[in-house]
Every structure is written in C-alpha cells, then in structure tokens.
Enzyme design. Structure first.
Site, PDB file in Angstrom:
ATOM      1  N   GLY A   1       0.779  -1.235   0.000  1.00  0.00           N
ATOM      2  CA  GLY A   1       0.000   0.000   0.000  1.00  0.00           C
ATOM      3  C   GLY A   1       0.808   1.281   0.000  1.00  0.00           C
TER       4      GLY A   1
ATOM      5  CD1 TRP B   1       4.741   3.319  -4.642  1.00  0.00           C
ATOM      6  CD2 TRP B   1       4.008   3.182  -6.746  1.00  0.00           C
ATOM      7  NE1 TRP B   1       5.831   3.316  -5.465  1.00  0.00           N
ATOM      8  CE2 TRP B   1       5.417   3.227  -6.763  1.00  0.00           C
ATOM      9  CE3 TRP B   1       3.322   3.078  -7.950  1.00  0.00           C
ATOM     10  CZ2 TRP B   1       6.157   3.196  -7.946  1.00  0.00           C
ATOM     11  CZ3 TRP B   1       4.055   3.033  -9.131  1.00  0.00           C
ATOM     12  CH2 TRP B   1       5.455   3.102  -9.128  1.00  0.00           C
TER      13      TRP B   1
ATOM     14  CG  ASP C   1      -0.579  -6.783  -4.956  1.00  0.00           C
ATOM     15  OD1 ASP C   1       0.321  -5.967  -5.215  1.00  0.00           O
ATOM     16  OD2 ASP C   1      -0.342  -7.993  -4.757  1.00  0.00           O
TER      17      ASP C   1
ATOM     18  CG  ASP D   1      -3.064 -13.937 -11.317  1.00  0.00           C
ATOM     19  OD1 ASP D   1      -2.523 -12.978 -11.903  1.00  0.00           O
ATOM     20  OD2 ASP D   1      -2.695 -15.118 -11.457  1.00  0.00           O
TER      21      ASP D   1
ATOM     22  CG  ASP E   1       6.233  -0.739  -7.516  1.00  0.00           C
ATOM     23  OD1 ASP E   1       7.159  -0.583  -8.337  1.00  0.00           O
ATOM     24  OD2 ASP E   1       6.442  -0.860  -6.287  1.00  0.00           O
TER      25      ASP E   1
ATOM     26  CE  LYS F   1       8.614  -3.130  -9.637  1.00  0.00           C
ATOM     27  NZ  LYS F   1       8.935  -3.299  -8.202  1.00  0.00           N
TER      28      LYS F   1
END
EC number: 2.1.1.166
Length: 216
Positions: A60, A62, A80, A96, A121, A161
């Site tokens: 958490g 970000w 997530d 997922d 990320d 990322k």
C-alpha cells in the site's frame, strides 16, 4: 549455512536501509513510497481530484502517497494478488491481474469514468533466471499497458516499473506510439543493484482501434 548467511545479510541490509527507516518514521507501509514521491517531486504526476488505478499495490505504499495527493475529490482503485490493509477512500480489488475476472472487476469499478493516471509497481516472483523472469515481467507490463489503453482519457499518463532485458525495446517502442512523451526514471530510493526502472509516459493519444493484447 550459505542460505542462512544470505538471509542474514538481506535482513541486515533491509533494516540498515535509510528508506526503510524513513518509511517507519513517516508512517508509510513500504520504502517504495519514496520512489513515487521522488517521481512526483520531479514530474508533478499526481494532482488533486484525479482518478487513478494502482496495480501491484500491496502493501500500500504507493496507494498511501496517491490517496493523500488526490485528496477527497479524487478516486483511487488499487489491485494486487496479495492482501492489503484498507486505506480510507481506496477501492481495493484482490486477485491475479493476469486473470480476466480481475480485469473485469477493475473495469467494473472504473465504470464510465475516464482515468487520469495508471501506475504499476507490479513484478513477478523472481527466480533469478533472466530467461524465466523477463518474459513474466514483460507479460505483466503488456497487460498493464492494455488496461491503460482501455481506461485512460486522452492526455492521460502511465507510470510503470520495467526491467531492462529481452522484450523491453519493443515494449518501449509500442508505448512511444501511444503517448506524446516517454521518459525513464531511476529514483535514488531504487536499490543500485536492482535492474528496475520506471517508464513514465505522458499524453495518451489513444489506441485508434489497435488490437488489445490477448489475455490468457
């Protein structure tokens, strides 16, 4: 014995890390918060009232930063595969992201709203084998871009990322076709030995009917 030594060295590095100490002091859930804060300081990416999607959000860090910056008039949808403790006014979807059902939940949460920013990320569980890790990482990057293409408003932004390696150059070229400006960022809080970088794409032009990435 070697494994125990390696684990000990990792723990020592982790707890000696100044960004870990800063996160504990400042109330952030992870050192990753400072990566986003550094990018925000430079690029002024997040503004009050924005609608944002945060992929790979747990634990958490970000989402904490983003929620504070968009304020009460903003909207944040986070997702997530791992659990994440709740954050006020943040819609969290656990599952997922490679599964269609989770994509549909995110799209349902977005509704008819045009999204201003997608941040990711996400990273796969790393095996240490580039031939295995890079395809997994690039697949997540491709899926994140696919989502961004579906939900971003014209002029919207995308921060993700990425890892240098096979498939990155093609991905970079694909993004340059979709956005007005594409830059790379390597925050000082990103560990030197890490191959991670952050690709910042600004000014979404639209897909113009380009085929979406096939999900499987």
């Amino acid at each position: 014995m070697a494994r125990s030594k390696t684990s000990h060295n990792w723990l020592k590095e982790h707890f000696d890390d100044k960004y870990v100490k800063m996160a504990q002091k400042d109330g952030y859930r992870s050192r990753a918060s400072y990566k986003l804060l550094e990018i925000q300081e430079k690029d002024k990416l997040i503004r009050p009232g924005m609608t944002v999607i945060d992929l790979g959000a747990a634990p958490g860090g970000w989402s904490q930063v983003t929620s504070r910056l968009i304020g009460g008039q903003g909207r944040l949808i986070a997702s997530d595969i791992l659990e994440m403790d709740s954050i006020p006014d943040v819609t969290f979807i656990q599952g997922d992201f490679t599964e269609d059902a989770i994509l549909e939940q995110i799209l349902e949460a977005v509704g008819n709203t045009q999204v201003d920013l997608v941040i990711s990320d996400m990273a796969p569980n790393m095996s240490g084998l580039s031939a295995v890790d890079m395809p997994r990482a690039m697949f997540l990057c491709e899926l994140a871009l696919d989502l961004a293409g579906r939900v971003l408003r014209p002029g919207g932004d995308f921060l993700i990322k990425v890892f240098q390696g096979e498939g990155f150059d093609v991905y970079h070229k694909d993004i340059r076709k979709l956005f007005d400006k594409v830059q790379m960022r390597k925050p000082s809080s990103s560990r030197d030995r890490s191959r991670e970088q952050y690709l910042l794409a600004r000014g979404f032009r639209g897909i113009d009917g380009a085929a979406s990435i096939e999900r499987f």
